[in-house]
Structure formats: C-alpha cells, structure tokens
Design a protein around this motif. Structure first.
Motif, PDB file in Angstrom:
ATOM      1  N   PRO A   1     -22.158 -36.144   1.305  1.00 24.99           N
ATOM      2  CA  PRO A   1     -21.153 -37.034   0.700  1.00 24.99           C
ATOM      3  C   PRO A   1     -20.338 -37.450   1.552  1.00 24.99           C
ATOM      4  O   PRO A   1     -19.728 -36.732   2.682  1.00 24.99           O
TER       5      PRO A   1
ATOM      6  N   ASP B   1     -14.042 -39.763  -7.921  1.00 26.55           N
ATOM      7  CA  ASP B   1     -15.362 -39.455  -8.428  1.00 26.55           C
ATOM      8  C   ASP B   1     -16.376 -40.211  -7.307  1.00 26.55           C
ATOM      9  O   ASP B   1     -16.733 -41.290  -7.077  1.00 26.55           O
TER      10      ASP B   1
ATOM     11  N   GLN C   1     -19.496 -40.679  -5.281  1.00 23.05           N
ATOM     12  CA  GLN C   1     -21.109 -40.708  -5.239  1.00 23.05           C
ATOM     13  C   GLN C   1     -21.507 -41.685  -3.832  1.00 23.05           C
ATOM     14  O   GLN C   1     -22.225 -42.415  -4.143  1.00 23.05           O
TER      15      GLN C   1
ATOM     16  N   GLU D   1     -22.967 -41.739  -0.322  1.00 23.50           N
ATOM     17  CA  GLU D   1     -23.656 -40.817   0.547  1.00 23.50           C
ATOM     18  C   GLU D   1     -23.792 -41.162   1.784  1.00 23.50           C
ATOM     19  O   GLU D   1     -23.713 -42.454   2.197  1.00 23.50           O
TER      20      GLU D   1
ATOM     21  N   ARG E   1     -19.162 -45.653  -5.148  1.00 21.09           N
ATOM     22  CA  ARG E   1     -20.508 -45.541  -5.199  1.00 21.09           C
ATOM     23  C   ARG E   1     -21.492 -46.179  -4.272  1.00 21.09           C
ATOM     24  O   ARG E   1     -20.768 -47.203  -3.400  1.00 21.09           O
TER      25      ARG E   1
END
Length: 487
Positions: free
Chosen positions: A201, A217, A219, A221, A247
């Motif tokens: 992450p 939060d 997410q 990568e 994201r």
C-alpha cells in the motif's frame, strides 16, 4: 436589510431583463462583438479615467448597463468593501482563552477555548504559534475540554450545490464549508507517497501533524518504477468523522504529493488539528474536544493569541488565486451581528456599492461569486474600479491584488501581444453551471501613460453552452491593444 425573498425577487426581475433585445453593435469592441452573433450575452465597457471629477472618454461599449453574472469578478467588490471597512493593515486575531484558574503546577482547571476570530487565512502555522505561546504561558495540562468556538459565524448555511454536497463528501478543495474558526482554507491535507516495494500500500501522512488526524481508507497500491500514477481521493463523513478514501495506484519512483479535500466540518477539523499540536507540545487535554456556537464568557482571559496576515496580503491571495473559502469568510466578517449568513454578507457588499456614484443596480449574494445569482454590469463594475482609483490611500493595495498577465499566477491569462500583457491588470471570473460565464475586469495604461478601466461580462445561454477563455480573451486582447496603442 433586504430579506431573502426580496433578494430573490430582485434577482428574478433582473434575470427577466436578460432576455430583452440586445444591441448588435460592438462599438470599440469589433472583435469581441462577433460573439453576439453566436448568441452570447455580453456587457462590456472600456473607458479612460478622467481627473478632477470629470468622466473619461468611452473607448468601447456593448450593452454596458446589462446585468449579467460576474462570477469571481465579484471578489473585486469584496476587496473594495473590505479595504473601505478596515484599511490595508488590518489583521484578524485568533485567541486561546479560558475562564478557568491556571495553577502553579501548569494545570488549567477547566476548559481551554479557541475563540475563532474569522481569520480567512488561519493555517497550521498559526495554530502552532498559538500552541507555543500557550506553552510559554505555563500551561502543561487542561483538565477540561478543548472548545472551538465559532460564535461569530458557522456552521454557515450552504446556498450552492457544491458546498451542500460537501457536508457529506467532497472530491475537491474549492467547495470548503465556512466557519469563523476554520483552518487551512477548510481543507484536510494528506501526503501520499509510494510504499517501500511494489505491491505494498501507499504510505499516507498528515501534512499538519506527526500523526494522522483524519481517517484514512487506503486502497492505493504501489506499482513498479516507471508505471503510471493514477489515483482518486475523496473525503467522506462517517459516524466517527471525516475519512479520506484513496483509490488507484502510484509508481514506486513517484514523488510524494499533497492532496487537499474540503472537510465536512471546518470547526471540528480545527479542533482535531489543534489537539494534535497540543499533544506534540506536551500539553494534555483531559476531556477531548468539542465545537460550540457560544461565545466565551466575559470572564475569560487571553492565554495566547496570534495575528493573521494584513488585509492587503489577504486580498492578494483572494484575488490572485480566486480562493472561495477566503473570500466568503472575509465577506461574512463584514456583517456586524453574530451568526452571519452569506446573504447578509452579500447585503453588506450591496450597502457599500449603494454609496458609489453612477454604479447602478447590483446583486451580491456572496463575496466569492460562487453564487450564480450575483449580478452587475460592465458600467457598474467600471464605476467601482474608478472609485477605488481616486482613493489614494487604498488604491495601491487594491490594484496590487489584480493580476498582470505577463506575470500572472493563472497561466490562461497570458494571452495577447506583449503590449497588452504589459499594460493591463485584471481579475477574471469563471462559471460553467448553470450557464457558462467568462468575465474580466481591471485597469489598463495607454502608451501615453493614461489610466483606463475595462470590464467584459460574457454569459452563455441554453443555446450557447460551450465557452472557453480563448473565445473571450483572444478577441478582448486585440480590442484592448487597439485602445492602448491609439492613446
């Protein structure tokens, strides 16, 4: 003051006036006037400034009295009203106060209150200075709570779609909600960096604290070096507070970057940020933090205070960067009574304009121009510019807040010949919904050194939904060049 209903009725009457037949002439604006044939609504005027009270020569005009949306050109009205009220050297002050006793052991036996002073540019640096000064005053522990008081104004009722949506979620920074105790323009900031290896992450840090002070939060990568970096960031408000949703993916060799998103509650954001700073300074808060709309008690004494930037510095940032949070917070300060609303702020600007010679009607429902019902005319905006030109003590600070295209912060204004770019200073305004708006207003100097003013308001309609800056600034630059060269 006008009621909200009266303001809206007046707005509706002027809106109806927009559909009156327009003069097809573009006298003095032959290039800009071609946009009339495409169905755009235009109010434009350029004129030289007179002296000794004499009116200057009009060099060009297209429906100069037509009432149209000025978008962020509204900020020029705010700047003039603010300088008239406070002058260039005024500073807003933020204080830490308490009615509680401070013991010899450094324990404050009660609540510590941040008295939000309505500083439009209060930032983490100011909060840290407050923290340091509190420490210097001998405070080491607060038995009570940290109370962030926004009694002057806040939470402020939203009257635009973006700000209303920002109460629950925001994917931008410009829709920040308003408070007299806001910090960092009402925005959370997180720094996003790649993880230590591909597949891990991303690393996320707070821009304003050693520890994270907003929920994350993550997410996001990490991808191999040389990969594309593509990610989204959205702030959402959940039961336990604001959370940043991240994201997408970031390359292992990508540089860290700061991400700003409007917070869901600027006073609560200030409380969380200040709490983290107090903890870092070794000042413990016994019972957490709350926000309040009540003023501190009359018996509260000041433990620490910090002064903000001067008014002329505030206006430079408000005008150059068209900062909507700063503009509307400053406008709310124009209201003399607590619990101010944006409509009252707009009325305060209207009251100022009512004293300007030859201005004519105006509608200001906000200081930022985000409120799409704002209305003025090119003739009126030029009357404002001329009035400030003749106020010797205020004009230097006022004109300095406008952008020179050749050195402008905004790249899109760097258009036209060197003669134009070197001889004008302007404020622009942009809206795309519910109709397109491109507006520009400011000063020019002719070849002979005479001063002039110009304002161009271009509004689209349902039949002209597409409008970009090249369509307006390119013909405007050519028209202004002729005027500047000819005088």
């Amino acid at each position: 003051m006008m009621s909200r209903t009266a303001v809206r009725l007046r707005s509706l009457a002027l809106l109806c006036g927009l559909w009156l037949p327009l003069a097809a002439s573009g006298a003095g604006f032959p290039e800009l006037g071609k946009m009339l044939e495409k169905g755009f609504l235009i109010s434009a005027e350029a004129r030289l400034l007179g002296d000794g009270g004499r009116s200057g020569e009009v060099l060009g005009a297209i429906e100069p009295g037509l009432q149209l949306s000025p978008a962020s050109v509204s900020k020029a009205y705010l700047a003039a009203a603010a300088l008239d009220r406070w002058g260039p050297q005024h500073r807003f002050t933020t204080r830490l106060v308490s009615a509680a006793e401070l013991g010899a052991d450094g324990v404050l036996r009660g609540d510590l209150i941040l008295d939000g002073g309505g500083d439009p540019a209060l930032a983490s640096e100011g909060l840290w200075r407050l923290t340091q000064r509190l420490h210097q005053a001998g405070v080491r522990e607060v038995e009570g709570r940290l109370v962030v008081s926004q009694w002057r104004f806040g939470p402020v009722e939203c009257i635009t779609t973006d700000r209303c949506q920002a109460q629950s979620r925001a994917a931008n920074s410009y829709s920040a909600l308003l408070s007299s105790a806001g910090v960092n323009h009402g925005n959370w900031c997180v720094n996003v960096a790649p993880g230590s290896a591909a597949g891990e992450p991303a690393r996320v840090f707070s821009c304003d604290s050693q520890t994270l002070i907003v929920g994350i939060d993550n997410q996001l990568e990490t991808r191999p070096p040389g990969s594309a970096t593509e990610f989204s960031a959205e702030r959402v408000t959940r039961e336990d507070g604001d959370v940043m949703l991240l994201r997408g993916h970031i390359a292992l060799d990508a540089a860290p970057r700061d991400v700003y998103r409007a917070s869901g509650d600027p006073a609560r954001q200030t409380a969380r940020t200040l709490s983290a700073m107090l903890e870092q300074a070794g000042i413990a808060i016994g019972n957490g933090f709350v926000t309040s709309i009540e003023p501190p008690s009359a018996s509260a004494r000041t433990l620490a205070e910090v002064e903000g930037r001067t008014m002329q510095e505030l206006l430079l940032h408000i005008m150059n960067y068209s900062n909507n949070f700063m503009a509307d917070v400053l406008a709310l300060n124009l209201v003399d009574t607590p619990r101010a609303t944006l409509l009252q702020a707009g009325e305060a600007i209207q009251d100022y304009v009512a004293g300007l010679p030859d201005h004519g009607p105006v509608i200001m429902l906000s200081g930022s121009g985000l409120t799409t019902e704002n209305r003025t005319s090119a003739q009126g905006a030029n009357a404002l510019l001329e009035s400030m030109f003749h106020r010797t003590s205020l004009f230097p600070s006022f004109v300095a807040s406008f952008q020179s295209p050749v050195n402008g912060v905004s790249r899109f204004i760097r258009r036209g010949s060197p003669l134009v770019q070197d001889h004008i200073m302007l404020k622009t305004g942009t809206l795309n919904q519910p109709h397109a708006v491109r507006a520009a207003s400011g000063y020019f100097r002719t070849r002979s050194g005479r001063w002039g003013v110009f304002t161009v308001l271009v509004n689209g309609t349902a039949s002209t939904p597409w409008l970009n800056w090249a369509q307006v600034l390119d013909p405007l630059s050519r028209d202004l060049e002729r005027m500047i060269a000819a005088h």
